[in-house]
Design a protein around this motif. Structure first.
Motif, PDB file in Angstrom:
ATOM      1  N   THR A   1       0.838  -1.191   0.000  1.00 21.12           N
ATOM      2  CA  THR A   1       0.000   0.000   0.000  1.00 21.12           C
ATOM      3  C   THR A   1       0.879   1.249   0.000  1.00 21.12           C
ATOM      4  O   THR A   1       2.070   1.181   0.351  1.00 21.12           O
ATOM      5  CB  THR A   1      -0.907   0.029   1.239  1.00 21.12           C
ATOM      6  OG1 THR A   1      -0.082   0.194   2.409  1.00 21.12           O
ATOM      7  CG2 THR A   1      -1.709  -1.263   1.358  1.00 21.12           C
ATOM      8  N   PRO A   2       0.315   2.405  -0.359  1.00 20.50           N
ATOM      9  CA  PRO A   2       1.112   3.647  -0.303  1.00 20.50           C
ATOM     10  C   PRO A   2       1.710   3.907   1.079  1.00 20.50           C
ATOM     11  O   PRO A   2       2.855   4.362   1.187  1.00 20.50           O
ATOM     12  CB  PRO A   2       0.093   4.728  -0.690  1.00 20.50           C
ATOM     13  CG  PRO A   2      -0.891   4.012  -1.567  1.00 20.50           C
ATOM     14  CD  PRO A   2      -1.008   2.631  -0.987  1.00 20.50           C
ATOM     15  N   ASP A   3       0.942   3.607   2.135  1.00 18.00           N
ATOM     16  CA  ASP A   3       1.490   3.802   3.485  1.00 18.00           C
ATOM     17  C   ASP A   3       2.658   2.860   3.746  1.00 18.00           C
ATOM     18  O   ASP A   3       3.673   3.241   4.353  1.00 18.00           O
ATOM     19  CB  ASP A   3       0.403   3.574   4.534  1.00 18.00           C
ATOM     20  CG  ASP A   3      -0.587   4.725   4.591  1.00 18.00           C
ATOM     21  OD1 ASP A   3      -0.252   5.809   4.062  1.00 18.00           O
ATOM     22  OD2 ASP A   3      -1.682   4.537   5.150  1.00 18.00           O
ATOM     23  N   GLU A   4       2.549   1.614   3.296  1.00 17.51           N
ATOM     24  CA  GLU A   4       3.639   0.663   3.483  1.00 17.51           C
ATOM     25  C   GLU A   4       4.878   1.084   2.703  1.00 17.51           C
ATOM     26  O   GLU A   4       6.012   0.967   3.201  1.00 17.51           O
ATOM     27  CB  GLU A   4       3.191  -0.735   3.040  1.00 17.51           C
ATOM     28  CG  GLU A   4       2.226  -1.405   3.992  1.00 17.51           C
ATOM     29  CD  GLU A   4       1.756  -2.751   3.481  1.00 17.51           C
ATOM     30  OE1 GLU A   4       1.646  -3.690   4.285  1.00 17.51           O
ATOM     31  OE2 GLU A   4       1.492  -2.859   2.253  1.00 17.51           O
ATOM     32  N   LEU A   5       4.662   1.607   1.473  1.00 12.92           N
ATOM     33  CA  LEU A   5       5.807   2.077   0.678  1.00 12.92           C
ATOM     34  C   LEU A   5       6.493   3.247   1.361  1.00 12.92           C
ATOM     35  O   LEU A   5       7.725   3.350   1.362  1.00 12.92           O
ATOM     36  CB  LEU A   5       5.339   2.490  -0.723  1.00 12.92           C
ATOM     37  CG  LEU A   5       5.046   1.359  -1.700  1.00 12.92           C
ATOM     38  CD1 LEU A   5       4.503   1.931  -3.014  1.00 12.92           C
ATOM     39  CD2 LEU A   5       6.319   0.558  -1.979  1.00 12.92           C
ATOM     40  N   SER A   6       5.707   4.158   1.940  1.00 13.83           N
ATOM     41  CA  SER A   6       6.292   5.302   2.638  1.00 13.83           C
ATOM     42  C   SER A   6       7.132   4.835   3.822  1.00 13.83           C
ATOM     43  O   SER A   6       8.260   5.316   4.030  1.00 13.83           O
ATOM     44  CB  SER A   6       5.181   6.235   3.113  1.00 13.83           C
ATOM     45  OG  SER A   6       5.721   7.305   3.866  1.00 13.83           O
ATOM     46  N   ARG A   7       6.583   3.865   4.583  1.00 18.46           N
ATOM     47  CA  ARG A   7       7.348   3.343   5.725  1.00 18.46           C
ATOM     48  C   ARG A   7       8.587   2.575   5.251  1.00 18.46           C
ATOM     49  O   ARG A   7       9.635   2.608   5.896  1.00 18.46           O
ATOM     50  CB  ARG A   7       6.450   2.449   6.575  1.00 18.46           C
ATOM     51  CG  ARG A   7       5.359   3.222   7.327  1.00 18.46           C
ATOM     52  CD  ARG A   7       4.701   2.357   8.372  1.00 18.46           C
ATOM     53  NE  ARG A   7       3.830   1.343   7.782  1.00 18.46           N
ATOM     54  CZ  ARG A   7       2.535   1.508   7.513  1.00 18.46           C
ATOM     55  NH1 ARG A   7       1.954   2.684   7.766  1.00 18.46           N
ATOM     56  NH2 ARG A   7       1.814   0.530   7.010  1.00 18.46           N
ATOM     57  N   LEU A   8       8.461   1.895   4.110  1.00 17.21           N
ATOM     58  CA  LEU A   8       9.594   1.148   3.573  1.00 17.21           C
ATOM     59  C   LEU A   8      10.721   2.091   3.167  1.00 17.21           C
ATOM     60  O   LEU A   8      11.908   1.809   3.423  1.00 17.21           O
ATOM     61  CB  LEU A   8       9.148   0.316   2.376  1.00 17.21           C
ATOM     62  CG  LEU A   8      10.246  -0.492   1.677  1.00 17.21           C
ATOM     63  CD1 LEU A   8      10.845  -1.526   2.631  1.00 17.21           C
ATOM     64  CD2 LEU A   8       9.703  -1.165   0.413  1.00 17.21           C
ATOM     65  N   ARG A   9      10.383   3.212   2.530  1.00 13.33           N
ATOM     66  CA  ARG A   9      11.429   4.181   2.135  1.00 13.33           C
ATOM     67  C   ARG A   9      12.190   4.666   3.362  1.00 13.33           C
ATOM     68  O   ARG A   9      13.426   4.750   3.359  1.00 13.33           O
ATOM     69  CB  ARG A   9      10.806   5.372   1.408  1.00 13.33           C
ATOM     70  CG  ARG A   9      10.233   5.056   0.042  1.00 13.33           C
ATOM     71  CD  ARG A   9       9.814   6.324  -0.689  1.00 13.33           C
ATOM     72  NE  ARG A   9       8.791   6.019  -1.677  1.00 13.33           N
ATOM     73  CZ  ARG A   9       7.481   6.265  -1.504  1.00 13.33           C
ATOM     74  NH1 ARG A   9       7.061   6.839  -0.374  1.00 13.33           N
ATOM     75  NH2 ARG A   9       6.617   5.943  -2.443  1.00 13.33           N
ATOM     76  N   THR A  10      11.451   5.024   4.408  1.00 18.11           N
ATOM     77  CA  THR A  10      12.114   5.481   5.635  1.00 18.11           C
ATOM     78  C   THR A  10      12.988   4.383   6.217  1.00 18.11           C
ATOM     79  O   THR A  10      14.118   4.631   6.667  1.00 18.11           O
ATOM     80  CB  THR A  10      11.057   5.916   6.671  1.00 18.11           C
ATOM     81  OG1 THR A  10      10.233   6.934   6.102  1.00 18.11           O
ATOM     82  CG2 THR A  10      11.723   6.454   7.933  1.00 18.11           C
ATOM     83  N   ALA A  11      12.490   3.160   6.196  1.00 23.24           N
ATOM     84  CA  ALA A  11      13.251   2.041   6.755  1.00 23.24           C
ATOM     85  C   ALA A  11      14.516   1.782   5.956  1.00 23.24           C
ATOM     86  O   ALA A  11      15.585   1.510   6.524  1.00 23.24           O
ATOM     87  CB  ALA A  11      12.376   0.785   6.782  1.00 23.24           C
ATOM     88  N   VAL A  12      14.409   1.847   4.626  1.00 22.27           N
ATOM     89  CA  VAL A  12      15.588   1.641   3.774  1.00 22.27           C
ATOM     90  C   VAL A  12      16.650   2.697   4.079  1.00 22.27           C
ATOM     91  O   VAL A  12      17.850   2.393   4.167  1.00 22.27           O
ATOM     92  CB  VAL A  12      15.189   1.669   2.290  1.00 22.27           C
ATOM     93  CG1 VAL A  12      16.419   1.819   1.396  1.00 22.27           C
ATOM     94  CG2 VAL A  12      14.433   0.404   1.913  1.00 22.27           C
TER      95      VAL A  12
END
Length: 492
Positions: free
Chosen positions: A220-231
């Motif tokens: 989801t867009p929220d998961e992608l946003s959290r993934l970018r921060t995590a990366v």
């Protein structure tokens, strides 16, 4: 048979270079996928194995090349001693030594020429047109390499992956970011690792974009946003683990008195800010003070990093430009003022005497711009700089005479100093009197009459021309050969 391990060239290879090559080469990516698919440790161990293999091969190739070069240098030394002995005998006695034929001397020169030529062609000098073989039995060579890898527990050379630092960063994340990373790892593990392990800002952007494309809407867009921060967090932890150990960083932080600077360094960039804290804390404190004096915020870590990088690139280019110019100006026979590392100190950069007796006053402008319109060291401050340089030269002569009463200064130097002092007095008179419109021509004539040249170089820059106003004063751009390549303006 594997050559004896003497040089260990592979230990100097940066792990980032191996990882970048693995990410960019399709065959290496397939290799890692294959190894990862047939082992329990997955991609991390595959990457370590690849790094181990590359270091091992570089060690062995380096031994071949460097061993051959050492042997060749030893033969060159023998030949030079033989030729020098013959020539010394001829110079002293006028004839060749007994038993030495003219042809033999010529053969020695030919051998020396051949050895020198082959020294510059290392691969041809080792194997010629034949394949480069590191061992008689390829299977045995591979087996020994794998045994060495297993004996080391899978750690690759001096730069194994900082898995503990990355795992600690993952465990410190909020649960929703951890979940996003787990989903991405399950769907696209290799693309996720490339995003975490990218070494440059541009590479990171490209890897993250590739990862999102591969995920193809499965997050989801929220998961992608959290993934970018995590990366980003994992990448920072990996870089810090590669570059700075926590123990060394703690020691560096303890030496920083300013609490605001300490906080910036603790959360800052591992490539510049923390490296400077480790290796030159005095310079870090000075640059931080300048940054703050110029309006930099106490909590602006990225802004301070940008300031550091600009200062380092500018300073480094200035030092490189001065030294390169000094070694490139073949018309100067004797330097009275040579290059140094104090490029931020006002004044001329170089002062020398040419083959024709003219005094050269040089200012290096290693700028990216192709044209300059201001050279204050040779215009507005010319009188002061002429007098300061002349005084420094006379002081140096006085010290030499004090230390060695028998020292006699070169008459050319004394004459050059006198001409500089005379030019300073005349230019000062010109600046006080007469029409401003005719002042440049009168200054140019005064310099020419005293055989002084004003020159601009750009040994590490792009300057190729100056304004007409500067040309009217007698300035000119002096070429220094091919310009030294400049560092990039962006990235690390």
């Amino acid at each position: 048979m594997t050559p004896p391990r003497r040089f260990r060239a592979g230990r100097f290879l940066d792990a980032a270079a191996v990882h970048a090559a693995a990410d960019a080469n399709p065959r290496l990516r397939r290799f890692m996928r294959t190894v990862a698919g047939h082992g329990d440790a997955g991609e991390v161990r595959a990457r370590r194995l690849l790094e181990h293999i590359i270091r091992h091969v570089i060690d062995d190739v380096g031994d071949l090349h460097l061993g051959n070069a050492v042997a060749r240098l030893e033969r060159i030394a023998v030949l030079r001693e033989r030729i020098a002995g013959i020539l010394d005998h001829v110079l002293e006695g006028g004839t060749l030594p007994e038993g030495v034929r003219v042809e033999a001397l010529g053969e020695s020169f030919d051998q020396l020429r051949t050895e020198m030529r082959e020294l510059s062609r290392p691969r041809d000098g080792i194997v010629g047109d034949a394949p480069l073989r590191l061992a008689e039995d390829a299977a045995a060579y591979a087996d020994s390499m794998l045994r060495e890898f297993e004996a080391g527990g899978g750690a690759a050379g001096l730069h194994s992956e900082p898995a503990a630092a990355v795992n600690d960063a993952f465990r410190a994340m909020p649960a929703d970011r951890q979940a996003a990373v787990r989903r991405a790892a399950a769907l696209e593990p290799q693309a996720l690792w490339r995003a975490v392990a990218s070494e440059t800002e541009g590479g990171k952007r490209a890897a993250v974009a590739d990862l999102e494309t591969r995920l193809g809407g499965r997050l989801t867009p929220d998961e992608l946003s959290r993934l970018r921060t995590a990366v980003d967090d994992l990448g920072v932890a990996r870089n810090r683990g590669l570059q700075v150990s926590q123990a060394r960083l703690a020691e560096a932080l303890a030496r920083i008195v300013d609490p605001e600077l300490r906080a910036v360094v603790a959360g800052g960039d591992v490539w510049l800010t923390q490296q400077l804290a480790l290796h030159n804390p005095e310079a870090l404190a000075t640059l931080w003070r300048r940054f703050r004096d110029r309006g930099g915020r106490a909590d602006d870590g990225p802004g301070f990093r940008a300031y550091l990088r600009h200062d380092m690139v500018t300073y480094g280019r200035g030092v490189l430009g001065e030294y390169t110019a000094a070694f490139s100006l073949s018309s100067i026979e004797l330097f009275l003022k040579g290059p140094d590392a104090n490029v931020k100190v006002a004044g001329t950069d170089l002062v020398g005497i040419g083959h024709d007796g003219w005094v050269w006053l040089v200012d290096d402008k290693s700028h990216r711009a192709t044209s300059v319109g201001g050279v204050s060291a040779l215009t507005d401050n010319l009188v002061a700089n002429l007098r300061r340089d002349a005084a420094d030269f006379r002081d140096a002569i006085t010290r030499l005479q004090r230390d060695d009463p028998g020292f006699t200064p070169d008459p050319r130097i004394l004459d050059a100093i006198s001409r500089m002092e005379d030019a300073a007095a005349e230019i000062e008179r010109i600046n006080r009197r007469g029409s401003a419109a005719t002042r440049p021509a009168r200054i140019s004539r005064a310099l020419e009459e005293r055989r002084l040249r004003l020159r601009v170089t750009s040994a590490a820059g792009e300057v190729r021309e100056i304004t007409q106003a500067l040309r009217d004063l007698g300035l000119a751009v002096e070429p220094t050969g091919a310009p030294v390549p400049l560092p990039p303006t962006g990235g690390r």
